[in-house]
Scaffold this active site. Structure first.
Site, short mmCIF file in Angstrom:
data_model
loop_
_atom_site.label_atom_id
_atom_site.label_comp_id
_atom_site.label_asym_id
_atom_site.label_seq_id
_atom_site.Cartn_x
_atom_site.Cartn_y
_atom_site.Cartn_z
N ASP A 146 -3.65 0.78 -31.59
CA ASP A 146 -3.64 1.35 -30.24
C ASP A 146 -4.83 0.84 -29.44
OD1 ASP A 146 -2.86 2.88 -28.07
OD2 ASP A 146 -3.92 4.67 -28.75
N ALA B 287 -5.84 14.38 -26.81
CA ALA B 287 -7.11 15.09 -27.01
C ALA B 287 -8.04 14.84 -25.84
CB ALA B 287 -7.77 14.63 -28.32
N GLN B 288 -9.16 15.56 -25.82
CA GLN B 288 -10.23 15.31 -24.86
C GLN B 288 -11.56 15.36 -25.59
OE1 GLN B 288 -8.99 18.61 -22.30
NE2 GLN B 288 -10.96 19.61 -22.68
N VAL B 289 -12.56 14.70 -25.02
CA VAL B 289 -13.85 14.52 -25.68
C VAL B 289 -14.95 15.19 -24.86
CG1 VAL B 289 -15.53 12.85 -26.55
CG2 VAL B 289 -13.08 12.34 -26.70
N ALA C 31 -7.46 12.16 -22.89
CA ALA C 31 -6.32 11.34 -23.29
C ALA C 31 -5.09 12.22 -23.44
CB ALA C 31 -6.63 10.61 -24.60
N SER C 32 -3.99 11.60 -23.82
CA SER C 32 -2.74 12.34 -23.92
C SER C 32 -2.75 13.34 -25.06
CB SER C 32 -1.57 11.37 -24.09
OG SER C 32 -1.76 10.58 -25.25
#
Length: 618
Positions: A355, A207-209, A204-205
């Site tokens: 969101d 963070a990342q998982v 995502a803008s």
């Protein structure tokens, strides 16, 4: 003398030899009437051009080296460079877009079709300019573009151009993720996890998982890690957005988007604090703990400011029709349950997810110990941003919804405009645009004063039929292709409180998911669920008010007892009517599904019947 040599193209060495002869013969050198005394041979020296170029080149190299050193070692200098470059991108795109709009709308066209095509191209050009600037800047600017993609009141060309930003996010290299994890957690990834997938499963803008298995328990978890560069440039990026939008407002006051920068400044720090996100997840879990619902909130295991470790959910996007079909999940029930969840948040709890999009909602078959009333659970993710909505605003918005559901009458039309002004600061001239944002339609009966439509408008939302081609053209012409109403859209976006705008975003999500799930019930089915929660919210408010009056004036006050009975009866009648309509619509949806099943059976057997009933062949 020297100038004559230069004009004739004489070489430098030849020029120097001639000057030496003149000096030895006792001549005096004259340059533009300036007399130079007789000089010895060694005193007549002119610097060769190649030495000047050498000086310039050396100076340029030294300045470049000094700039690079300052960029790496001096934070204020680095921020200044980034500010100039990044701000110029956005400012250039914004200003060119406004000029493009001014020029396009000022021109005259030979036909309506020609003007519509020109307006559409202008929307597309402007949106693509902004998209390129946002992609080049990255980070916070991607988040701004994602927000723009969900502003359904903007022209279709804008939202469709910005929509790829939901997926076009660059991953952070694993080495940087490893360093950030160590800084925030105080332990390395290797020491905490028996297995850690270096490739993110989601980007995502902000963070990342990643997926990992804890060493101590072997439990499979999802690890959300913030992009390291965000914290460094967040403040300066927000400042640049505000400055750029301020310039646009100054030079073109009708194009006013400063509220977007204000919203980013208020909300981004919350979204970037994963401890805040964890507390939001726990709170929403508590809000639904006593409700019979399919909503599931993943368990929070560990939360730091930039690292969040939570329960891993094995599922699929809520709009994945193939997954729903294979799991035997009724897509109609999924759409209705989503509407119930968000209506409960807004109209009853007064605190809601701000969101929402399909990427933040997963679905899975319900496990054995599930509280879900259905055979599925809906997992809600990304709890970084929630809004509260105070009781007066919540109740007045509920009254607005109920007036939109009711058939048109002089009193109903007056209530619609009254509550639109109370809820959204909407003046009568802007009401048609605001109503279209809520209903997603060109307007109900009595909305437009100069109604020259070629199709029949519904009296209330409960009478809305599927959109015809004529109505879709009317929406496009009214909201997109006329300069005056396009500016009215900008005015509505500026006036409406942010919380109301986010509630409208939830409404749009429910409608879009109902469409994406290819539901077989009527398109007003999700509206009825919202209306039921609105009716309950209004009844709860009236009952609370009357109970307070009973405490002040006594329980046996006849006028209060009469008013209580009237309010109760109004609520029961409204709610019962909606339940009856829901039952009819559900039966119609079942008939449509069975018809699709039999049609698929006759053409392609049981496999075709299953695919047709599941919405895979439509």
């Amino acid at each position: 003398m020297l100038s004559s040599f230069l004009r004739t193209g004489t070489s430098w060495h030849h020029c120097q030899r001639q000057l030496q002869r003149y000096a030895l013969s006792g001549h005096k050198l004259q340059f533009r009437s300036i007399r130079i005394a007789q000089l010895p041979l060694t005193s007549v020296k002119l610097q060769p051009p190649h030495r000047k170029w050498l000086l310039f080149t050396t100076s340029a190299i030294l300045l470049t080296a000094a700039g690079a050193t300052a960029f790496e070692t001096c934070q204020p200098f680095r921020y200044t460079v980034y500010a100039v470059v990044r701000c110029s991108r956005v400012a250039g795109a914004a200003i060119l877009g406004v000029i493009d709009y001014k020029w396009t709308f000022a021109r005259t066209y030979q036909s309506e079709q020609e003007s519509q095509a020109a307006y559409s191209r202008c929307h597309t050009r402007s949106a693509q300019r902004v998209l390129r600037a946002l992609l080049a800047n990255g980070g916070v600017f991607i988040k701004m573009g994602q927000h723009m993609s969900s502003l359904y009141m903007l022209p279709k060309e804008w939202t469709s151009t910005m929509r790829p930003l939901q997926d076009q996010c660059e991953p952070t290299p694993y080495d940087n993720i490893e360093n950030l994890f160590l800084q925030d957690m105080g332990i390395s990834i290797h020491d905490m996890f028996a297995y850690f997938d270096t490739e993110p499963i989601g980007i995502a803008s902000l963070a990342q998982v990643h997926v990992g298995h804890l060493k101590d328990s072997g439990r499979k978890v999802a690890v959300k890690v913030q992009h390291p560069h965000l914290a460094e440039f967040c403040d300066i990026d927000i400042e640049m957005v505000e400055v750029t939008l301020g310039w646009v407002k100054y030079w073109f006051p009708e194009f006013e988007f400063t509220w977007l920068g204000e919203e980013m400044r208020e909300n981004l720090p919350k979204e970037m604090n994963f401890i805040h996100e964890a507390s939001n997840a726990i709170r929403v879990q508590d809000d639904f703990s006593q409700i019979h619902t399919s909503l599931y909130i993943p368990e929070i295991i560990t939360a730091k400011k930039r690292v969040l470790i939570m329960e891993y959910i094995q599922g699929a996007r809520v709009d994945d029709l193939a997954y729903l079909a294979n799991a035997g999940i009724d897509r109609n029930k999924v759409a209705l349950e989503l509407s119930r969840i968000f209506s409960q948040m807004v109209f009853i709890n007064g605190w809601f997810h701000a969101d929402p999009h399909a990427g933040n909602i997963l679905i899975r078959p319900a496990p054995l110990n599930s509280r879900s009333p259905y055979n599925f659970e809906i997992a809600l993710l990304d709890h970084g941003l929630y809004f509260d909505i105070d009781s007066p605003l919540r109740v007045n918005y509920s009254r607005l919804w109920l007036s939109l559901i009711s058939p048109a009458s002089p009193s109903t039309l007056a209530d619609r405009r009254k509550y639109a002004e109370v809820v959204g600061n909407i003046t009568p001239d802007l009401y048609p645009v605001f109503e279209s944002a809520i209903t997603g339609r060109a307007g109900l009966e009595g909305t437009w004063d100069d109604d020259d439509r070629t199709y029949r408008r519904a009296s209330g939302m409960i009478e809305i039929k599927p959109q015809t081609h004529e109505e879709m053209e009317a929406i496009r012409d009214a909201v997109v292709n006329r300069e005056g109403l396009l500016l009215s859209v900008f005015d509505v976006l500026r006036r409406v409180p942010r919380r109301v705008l986010m509630v409208l975003k939830l409404n749009d999500l429910a409608r879009s998911l109902d469409h994406a799930l290819v539901t077989t019930h009527s398109n007003i089915r999700v509206f009825l669920i919202t209306a039921k929660y609105c009716a309950y919210a209004v009844w709860q408010d009236e009952r609370r008010r009357l109970f307070d009056a009973f405490r002040d004036r006594g329980l046996l006050t006849f006028s209060l007892l009469k008013e209580y009975f009237i309010c109760w009866w109004r609520y029961e009648r409204t709610y019962s009517t909606m339940v009856m309509v829901e039952t009819i619509l559900d039966l119609q949806g079942l008939v449509v599904k069975l018809s699709a099943w039999f049609k698929g059976l006759t053409t392609r057997g049981l496999t075709g019947a299953h695919r047709a009933a599941s919405g895979l062949d439509y």
